[in-house]
Design a protein around this motif. Structure first.
Motif, PDB file in Angstrom:
ATOM      1  N   GLU A  99     -42.311 -21.734   3.667  1.00 36.60           N
ATOM      2  CA  GLU A  99     -40.891 -20.944   3.179  1.00 36.60           C
ATOM      3  C   GLU A  99     -40.473 -20.375   4.413  1.00 36.60           C
ATOM      4  OE1 GLU A  99     -39.640 -17.102   0.713  1.00 36.60           O
ATOM      5  OE2 GLU A  99     -41.556 -18.213   0.148  1.00 36.60           O
ATOM      6  N   GLU A 100     -39.249 -20.542   4.606  1.00 39.14           N
ATOM      7  CA  GLU A 100     -38.486 -20.165   6.081  1.00 39.14           C
ATOM      8  C   GLU A 100     -37.226 -19.634   5.648  1.00 39.14           C
ATOM      9  OE1 GLU A 100     -36.483 -21.708  10.113  1.00 39.14           O
ATOM     10  OE2 GLU A 100     -37.699 -22.842   8.838  1.00 39.14           O
ATOM     11  N   ARG A 101     -37.034 -18.203   6.022  1.00 43.25           N
ATOM     12  CA  ARG A 101     -35.568 -17.449   5.854  1.00 43.25           C
ATOM     13  C   ARG A 101     -35.223 -16.852   6.946  1.00 43.25           C
ATOM     14  NH1 ARG A 101     -37.724 -15.589   0.917  1.00 43.25           N
ATOM     15  NH2 ARG A 101     -37.606 -13.444   1.618  1.00 43.25           N
ATOM     16  N   THR A 102     -33.870 -16.984   7.268  1.00 41.76           N
ATOM     17  CA  THR A 102     -33.380 -15.899   8.287  1.00 41.76           C
ATOM     18  C   THR A 102     -32.582 -15.253   7.819  1.00 41.76           C
ATOM     19  OG1 THR A 102     -33.651 -18.302   9.637  1.00 41.76           O
ATOM     20  CG2 THR A 102     -32.266 -16.180  10.501  1.00 41.76           C
ATOM     21  N   VAL A 103     -32.657 -13.769   8.102  1.00 39.08           N
ATOM     22  CA  VAL A 103     -31.998 -12.871   7.683  1.00 39.08           C
ATOM     23  C   VAL A 103     -30.999 -12.459   8.577  1.00 39.08           C
ATOM     24  CG1 VAL A 103     -32.118 -10.503   6.657  1.00 39.08           C
ATOM     25  CG2 VAL A 103     -33.996 -11.882   6.246  1.00 39.08           C
ATOM     26  N   SER A 104     -29.838 -12.517   8.294  1.00 37.32           N
ATOM     27  CA  SER A 104     -28.698 -12.164   9.465  1.00 37.32           C
ATOM     28  C   SER A 104     -28.280 -10.693   9.629  1.00 37.32           C
ATOM     29  CB  SER A 104     -27.301 -12.986   8.713  1.00 37.32           C
ATOM     30  OG  SER A 104     -26.918 -12.091   7.845  1.00 37.32           O
ATOM     31  N   ALA A 105     -28.114 -10.406  10.917  1.00 31.81           N
ATOM     32  CA  ALA A 105     -27.853  -9.096  11.358  1.00 31.81           C
ATOM     33  C   ALA A 105     -26.467  -8.529  10.387  1.00 31.81           C
ATOM     34  CB  ALA A 105     -27.665  -9.082  12.871  1.00 31.81           C
ATOM     35  N   GLU A 106     -25.733  -9.489   9.954  1.00 27.18           N
ATOM     36  CA  GLU A 106     -24.693  -8.756   8.979  1.00 27.18           C
ATOM     37  C   GLU A 106     -24.956  -8.152   7.876  1.00 27.18           C
ATOM     38  OE1 GLU A 106     -24.781 -11.869  10.529  1.00 27.18           O
ATOM     39  OE2 GLU A 106     -22.915 -11.628  12.054  1.00 27.18           O
ATOM     40  N   LEU A 107     -26.159  -8.807   7.357  1.00 34.28           N
ATOM     41  CA  LEU A 107     -26.786  -8.186   6.150  1.00 34.28           C
ATOM     42  C   LEU A 107     -27.467  -6.700   6.561  1.00 34.28           C
ATOM     43  CD1 LEU A 107     -27.384  -8.232   3.127  1.00 34.28           C
ATOM     44  CD2 LEU A 107     -29.563  -9.700   3.863  1.00 34.28           C
ATOM     45  N   GLY A 108     -28.026  -6.688   7.671  1.00 30.36           N
ATOM     46  CA  GLY A 108     -28.602  -5.608   8.043  1.00 30.36           C
ATOM     47  C   GLY A 108     -27.775  -4.277   8.400  1.00 30.36           C
ATOM     48  N   GLU A 109     -26.485  -4.686   8.912  1.00 37.23           N
ATOM     49  CA  GLU A 109     -25.499  -3.802   9.125  1.00 37.23           C
ATOM     50  C   GLU A 109     -24.920  -3.341   7.921  1.00 37.23           C
ATOM     51  OE1 GLU A 109     -22.603  -5.827  11.896  1.00 37.23           O
ATOM     52  OE2 GLU A 109     -23.931  -5.949  13.564  1.00 37.23           O
ATOM     53  N   ALA A 110     -24.742  -4.161   7.040  1.00 39.25           N
ATOM     54  CA  ALA A 110     -24.337  -3.595   5.799  1.00 39.25           C
ATOM     55  C   ALA A 110     -25.418  -2.845   5.102  1.00 39.25           C
ATOM     56  CB  ALA A 110     -24.042  -4.980   4.763  1.00 39.25           C
ATOM     57  N   SER A 111     -26.561  -3.045   5.306  1.00 37.51           N
ATOM     58  CA  SER A 111     -27.579  -2.124   4.618  1.00 37.51           C
ATOM     59  C   SER A 111     -27.535  -0.753   5.323  1.00 37.51           C
ATOM     60  CB  SER A 111     -28.822  -2.903   4.723  1.00 37.51           C
ATOM     61  OG  SER A 111     -28.958  -3.961   4.275  1.00 37.51           O
ATOM     62  N   ILE A 112     -27.318  -0.803   6.483  1.00 42.83           N
ATOM     63  CA  ILE A 112     -27.490   0.493   7.329  1.00 42.83           C
ATOM     64  C   ILE A 112     -26.159   1.094   7.048  1.00 42.83           C
ATOM     65  CG2 ILE A 112     -26.946   1.471   9.642  1.00 42.83           C
ATOM     66  CD1 ILE A 112     -28.687  -0.885  10.844  1.00 42.83           C
ATOM     67  N   ARG A 113     -25.081   0.421   6.965  1.00 41.16           N
ATOM     68  CA  ARG A 113     -23.795   1.146   6.276  1.00 41.16           C
ATOM     69  C   ARG A 113     -24.088   2.058   5.263  1.00 41.16           C
ATOM     70  NH1 ARG A 113     -21.129  -3.224   8.901  1.00 41.16           N
ATOM     71  NH2 ARG A 113     -20.770  -4.061   7.078  1.00 41.16           N
ATOM     72  N   ALA A 114     -24.453   1.118   3.999  1.00 33.07           N
ATOM     73  CA  ALA A 114     -24.996   1.651   2.803  1.00 33.07           C
ATOM     74  C   ALA A 114     -25.866   2.777   2.678  1.00 33.07           C
ATOM     75  CB  ALA A 114     -25.308   0.582   1.708  1.00 33.07           C
ATOM     76  N   GLY A 115     -26.920   2.851   3.653  1.00 28.26           N
ATOM     77  CA  GLY A 115     -27.638   3.836   3.713  1.00 28.26           C
ATOM     78  C   GLY A 115     -27.186   5.144   4.426  1.00 28.26           C
ATOM     79  N   GLN A 116     -26.318   4.740   5.352  1.00 30.43           N
ATOM     80  CA  GLN A 116     -25.650   5.961   6.044  1.00 30.43           C
ATOM     81  C   GLN A 116     -24.697   6.613   5.130  1.00 30.43           C
ATOM     82  OE1 GLN A 116     -23.801   4.134   9.255  1.00 30.43           O
ATOM     83  NE2 GLN A 116     -25.404   4.492  10.932  1.00 30.43           N
TER      84      GLN A 116
END
Length: 544
Positions: A366-383
């Motif tokens: 199994e292989e997945r690549t988590v994009s940085a854009e998803l991480g930025e959206a998560s950070i913004r949501a957390g902020q």
């Protein structure tokens, strides 16, 4: 409770200021951080769900390890029988076991005794541990050796543990990536590498087993008849060929027509103390220098001294990369490997050899690549969630306890969040989405101590106590319930950390740090602010 000596005041203020300095780089742009001193350039490590990266599920190919265990068992049996003067007609691997046949039927009993003594406890430290092999009688002149289930389970656990350690050294040799490497199920490994930029490089590190060994080339390699026999009976799965001489392995298409090498060897990649890329001083070609440990240095010196003029093969991952003649005894445990290397491939091989050989092949299921854009959206949501929670709590404290005491509580809360960020930065902890959830939970919990203190102060004021006495009594009598509540929560956080894994641990880390900082800011820092305000204004009544 309200008196602070000068050194206590300096210590509290210095601790808060130092925390703010370590937390500040997290709010700066990279180019701004670059101009700061080195100790202030560190920031919080973001997890895979926040900064993106690689997620892989690896399956350990245990079949090759079990096959190698059978090969080792077969080699050991051949050696022991030869040492005892017993001659076997054949000792081969068939149907997942080692099957042997003696040349003389009267040697069967002695051979069985020899083979049974080779069956050792799976765990020598445990009384009554099951044996590693089962030995059975075959006909009136043979025997069979089968690896037990307990030994297979021990091999499985050891293989997965070794694979995890080797992967950690290969992918993150500096130990700064904060990657996740844990066992999943019976034969799988979960690998998560936050911030991974080159996925192909990670795959390359996974796909190369880097099994290195040194074997003497069998004398029949110069015999065309033996080579034809080896070629006609060659089994590509096991590498074996049925030759008149036992304990050999055939490598087709090597050195212009195939090589037959002695299968048994004690010089393997585990002998390496270190390796490094280099350049051949005579021809200028890239090479890989190596140095053996003390034990193997002696073995290698003895082997080369006894076999001068005879070729030996350097085998890497089932392929002979070079087979030079031994010109003289190689003592000191130093040498080099030459082959068709480029500077990059020599450096890569050296790095893999230093990290160690993978005990088994790893398959990416199994292989997945988590994009940085998803991480930025998560950070913004957390902020956004953090800011909303912080504003809501601040408004509640102002409405409930007035401007002065509400401001003291909110200053303590803001300081608490900054100290949490500083602690995460200093400890090098990885912040994930569950970790952000722990911080948001801390925001709500952090003012609980202030609420207990202020309610107690309000109660003492209603009972007619003067301002100084009411504040003194409120802080003193609130300390015990504050510690009780936070200690029980800390026990839960510690339990989550040691019992849980991955995201649960991230939540537990931020929660535990938040508990410590909230007690400090509410009981110590807020009390210092209250005492400073009280000495400066000397109010006759408390606005609470």
């Amino acid at each position: 409770m309200l008196f602070f000596s000068r050194w206590k005041t300096l210590f509290i203020v210095g601790f808060v200021v130092l925390g703010l300095l370590f937390a500040a780089p997290n709010a700066m742009k990279p180019e701004t951080r670059a101009s700061l001193p080195g100790w202030m350039q560190n920031t919080i490590n973001l997890g895979l769900d926040l900064q993106g990266g690689a997620h892989m599920l690896l399956e350990v190919d245990l079949s090759s390890v079990l096959q190698q265990a059978l090969v080792n068992e077969r080699t050991g049996i051949l050696t022991e029988l030869r040492d005892q003067g017993l001659r076997a007609d054949t000792v081969r691997i068939a149907n997942g076991m080692v099957v042997g046949k003696m040349r003389r039927a009267e040697d069967q009993a002695a051979a069985l005794d020899v083979v049974r003594t080779m069956s050792v406890p799976v765990d020598p430290t445990q009384i009554g541990s099951p044996k590693s092999t089962n030995v059975s009688v075959v006909g009136n002149d043979g025997f069979s050796v089968e690896i037990t289930d307990a030994q297979i389970e021990a091999i499985r656990k050891r293989t997965i543990d070794q694979s995890i350690e080797v992967l950690r050294d290969r992918i993150d040799p500096s130990g700064t990536t904060e990657m996740t490497l844990v066992r999943e199920g019976e034969d799988r490994i979960l690998l998560q590498v936050p911030g991974a930029k080159n996925i192909d490089e990670i795959k390359s590190a996974i796909n190369k087993t880097a099994n290195l060994s040194f074997h003497l080339v069998h004398q029949d390699s110069n015999n065309e008849r033996a080579l034809r026999q080896a070629m006609s009976t060659f089994d590509p799965e096991t590498g074996e060929a049925r030759l008149a001489s036992i304990g050999t392995r055939y490598y087709p298409e090597q050195q212009g027509g195939g090589l037959i090498v002695e299968e048994s060897t004690r010089i393997t990649g585990e002998c390496l103390e270190n390796s490094s890329p280099g350049v051949d001083p005579d021809q200028g070609n890239p090479i890989v220098n190596f140095k053996f440990n003390f034990r193997c240095s002696r073995l290698f010196g003895e082997m080369t001294a006894k076999n001068i003029g005879r070729p030996f093969a350097v085998v890497l991952d089932g392929e002979i990369i070079t087979a030079p003649n031994i010109r003289s005894a190689i003592t000191g445990g130093r040498g080099y490997i030459e082959g068709n290397f480029t500077p990059d491939s020599a450096s890569e091989l050296s790095r893999l050899l230093n990290a160690g050989a993978l005990p088994a092949k790893l398959l990416i299921v199994e292989e997945r690549t988590v994009s940085a854009e998803l991480g930025e959206a998560s950070i913004r949501a957390g902020q956004v969630a953090s800011v909303i929670g912080l504003i809501g709590v601040a408004i509640f404290m102002w409405l409930s306890y007035g401007l002065r005491f509400g401001t003291i509580a909110n200053m303590a809360l803001a300081t608490n969040i900054a100290l949490i960020a500083a602690a995460l930065t200093i400890l090098g902890a990885t912040l994930t989405l569950p970790g952000i959830a722990g911080i948001i939970l801390t925001i709500g919990m952090a003012v609980d101590a202030n609420v207990l203190i202020f309610e107690r102060i309000r109660e003492e004021t209603h009972n007619g106590r003067p301002p100084v006495n009411a504040i003194e009594t409120g802080y003193r009598r609130s300390l015990a319930p504050i510690l009780d509540a936070n200690i029980t929560t800390m026990i839960a956080a510690i339990t989550l950390y040691f019992v849980g894994s991955g995201p649960v641990r991230g939540f537990a880390v931020t929660l535990a740090i938040g508990i410590v900082m909230s007690v400090f800011t509410a009981v110590v820092f807020a009390r210092l602010l209250t005492a400073t305000w009280l000495r400066g204004t000397r109010p006759k009544t408390l606005p609470i």
